[in-house]
Design a protein around this motif. Structure first.
Motif, PDB file in Angstrom:
ATOM      1  N   VAL A  74       0.839  -1.200   0.000  1.00 31.60           N
ATOM      2  CA  VAL A  74       0.000   0.000   0.000  1.00 31.60           C
ATOM      3  C   VAL A  74       0.875   1.252   0.000  1.00 31.60           C
ATOM      4  N   VAL A  75       1.958   1.203   0.777  1.00 25.68           N
ATOM      5  CA  VAL A  75       2.864   2.359   0.819  1.00 25.68           C
ATOM      6  C   VAL A  75       3.528   2.579  -0.542  1.00 25.68           C
ATOM      7  N   ALA A  77       2.144   1.837  -3.434  1.00 25.50           N
ATOM      8  CA  ALA A  77       1.099   2.471  -4.254  1.00 25.50           C
ATOM      9  C   ALA A  77       0.963   3.947  -3.898  1.00 25.50           C
ATOM     10  N   MET A  78       1.155   4.246  -2.603  1.00 25.99           N
ATOM     11  CA  MET A  78       1.102   5.645  -2.165  1.00 25.99           C
ATOM     12  C   MET A  78       2.230   6.442  -2.820  1.00 25.99           C
ATOM     13  N   ALA A  79       3.431   5.846  -2.853  1.00 29.79           N
ATOM     14  CA  ALA A  79       4.577   6.528  -3.472  1.00 29.79           C
ATOM     15  C   ALA A  79       4.291   6.824  -4.940  1.00 29.79           C
ATOM     16  N   GLN A  81       1.669   7.715  -6.311  1.00 32.23           N
ATOM     17  CA  GLN A  81       0.752   8.830  -6.598  1.00 32.23           C
ATOM     18  C   GLN A  81       1.112  10.105  -5.844  1.00 32.23           C
TER      19      GLN A  81
ATOM     20  N   LEU B  76      -4.709   2.935  -8.589  1.00 34.01           N
ATOM     21  CA  LEU B  76      -3.673   3.190  -7.585  1.00 34.01           C
ATOM     22  C   LEU B  76      -4.121   4.215  -6.562  1.00 34.01           C
ATOM     23  N   ALA B  77      -4.988   5.139  -7.005  1.00 35.92           N
ATOM     24  CA  ALA B  77      -5.468   6.176  -6.096  1.00 35.92           C
ATOM     25  C   ALA B  77      -6.215   5.549  -4.930  1.00 35.92           C
ATOM     26  N   LEU B  78      -6.895   4.440  -5.197  1.00 37.28           N
ATOM     27  CA  LEU B  78      -7.616   3.763  -4.115  1.00 37.28           C
ATOM     28  C   LEU B  78      -6.657   2.940  -3.252  1.00 37.28           C
ATOM     29  N   MET B  79      -5.797   2.178  -3.909  1.00 39.57           N
ATOM     30  CA  MET B  79      -4.889   1.312  -3.155  1.00 39.57           C
ATOM     31  C   MET B  79      -3.920   2.113  -2.292  1.00 39.57           C
ATOM     32  N   GLY B  80      -3.405   3.211  -2.827  1.00 39.89           N
ATOM     33  CA  GLY B  80      -2.428   4.009  -2.079  1.00 39.89           C
ATOM     34  C   GLY B  80      -3.054   5.229  -1.425  1.00 39.89           C
ATOM     35  N   GLY B  81      -4.384   5.306  -1.430  1.00 42.55           N
ATOM     36  CA  GLY B  81      -5.063   6.464  -0.847  1.00 42.55           C
ATOM     37  C   GLY B  81      -5.063   6.413   0.670  1.00 42.55           C
TER      38      GLY B  81
END
Lengths: 126, 253
Positions: A74-75, A77-79, A81, B76-81
């Motif tokens: 998840v982190v 994926a955060m990176a 965006q 990705l906006a959902l997964m890394g949100g």
């Protein structure tokens, strides 16, 4: 059932966020004050209680552990965006401020953590 | 064919994200073993790849959400949100040893306070050096140095110009990215080894995203301790910056 664990996690998460929102309102702040942190403390307390009284089953714990294991993906994926373009195009003041802050904070962390080692050496071992 | 793939990607955004991130993690693990012989952690490389892709995405679309602005990668906006990020962070609390957390609670709180004041002072000083003289702009830029959420919240509360608010967000975002990238490199220097040291780091480095990614790339077992403290950072900043800190700055200039 793993779902029980995930549902428990969701319950702690929502309660924590709600308490954080309420705390923010009480303090007159337009932000959630420590909601995630409160949720973490709740989950720690629930796990402690569950182990002590034996109602938390290993199967249920799997439903939490899976999400904890998803943490790094998840982190990442955060990176993917982050607004990197904007961060890099902020001009010299932005770059200088961020670099100076990170350097100063790293120095502070290092200073405090080096004292821990000394304190641990002085303290009697038990 | 293209529209078919596009539709598939959009309709299954989150699922596609799992596959993409899985691929990135796999490649990072490979690079970590073959290229650096395990010296650089796989997750550190994965986060760097993620940030690079975010840069490419941002350049291609001109948007603000990196790779997630491309329709194909919108999942990705959902997964890394924030929602899933916070959910996963809370889940890591399952690994916390209550005694460790309790023992270091007070030092975590002190680190949290220093982590609010120190960045603020640096932000205000540098903004002053760059010619800003009014208390509102100085406070907003200083607040952005705490975290990228504190900046705009403070700016909106005390009535800063949108240009200054944008600047304060940029400072915060760049700081978060800097923390993500440099934490694994500075881990030895900062003595990031114990739960206590992670809590000090979480308090001082601020920004949940920076701390969570930085610790993930350094030592996964330290993540919950750092995150536990860091999640109070934005709240504390939003509390202090538009009130106490603003009054201090106003009294000084």
């Amino acid at each position: 059932m793993p779902l029980y664990g995930t549902a428990l996690l969701a319950g702690c998460h929502l309660t924590g966020i709600l308490l954080g929102e309420l705390l923010g309102r009480a303090l007159g702040v337009q932000a959630n004050v420590g909601g995630v942190g409160i949720a973490m403390l709740l989950l720690i307390a629930v796990r402690f209680h569950g182990h002590k009284h034996g109602w938390l089953q290993v199967k249920s714990e799997e439903g939490v552990n899976y999400w904890a294991a998803l943490y790094i993906p998840v982190v990442i994926a955060m990176a993917m965006q982050q607004n990197v373009v904007k961060a890099l195009s902020g001009g010299p003041m932005v770059l200088l401020t961020a670099i100076a802050t990170v350097t100063a904070c790293a120095g502070c962390v290092s200073f405090i953590n080096r004292r821990e080692v000394m304190a641990a050496d002085e303290a009697p071992k038990n | 064919m293209n529209t078919l793939l596009q539709k598939l990607a959009v309709d299954n955004g989150l699922i596609l994200s799992f596959a993409i991130v899985g691929l990135v993690v796999f490649c990072s693990g490979f690079l970590s073993r073959k290229l650096t012989f395990g010296r650089v952690q796989g997750s550190a490389i994965a986060i760097l790849i993620g940030l690079t892709l975010a840069y490419v995405g941002g350049r291609m679309t001109g948007g603000s959400k990196g790779l997630a602005d491309l329709t194909f990668f919108s999942g990705l906006a959902l997964m890394g949100g924030n929602m899933l990020r916070d959910f996963a962070i809370v889940a890591t609390a399952f690994e916390v040893q209550p005694t460790e957390a309790k023992r270091a609670g007070w030092i975590g709180a002190i680190a949290l306070l220093i982590g609010t004041f120190l960045p603020f002072i640096i932000g205000v000083s540098i903004a002053y050096a760059f010619g800003y003289r009014d208390a509102i702009s100085l406070t907003t830029i200083g607040a952005g140095t705490v975290t990228y959420i504190v900046g705009p919240v403070t700016g909106a509360a005390i009535g800063a110009s949108s240009e200054v608010i944008t600047l304060s967000i940029a400072v915060g975002v760049f700081k978060a990215i800097l923390v993500m990238v440099t934490t694994p490199m500075l881990a030895k220097f900062m003595r990031l080894k114990t739960p206590r040291s992670a809590m000090v780091f979480g308090g001082l480095a601020g920004t949940v995203s920076g701390v969570s990614a930085g610790l993930a790339a350094t030592d996964r077992s330290l993540v919950p301790y750092g995150a536990l403290v860091a999640t109070f950072h934005t709240g504390l900043g939003c509390l202090l910056a538009p009130s106490l800190l603003y009054f201090i700055v106003r009294a000084l200039v």
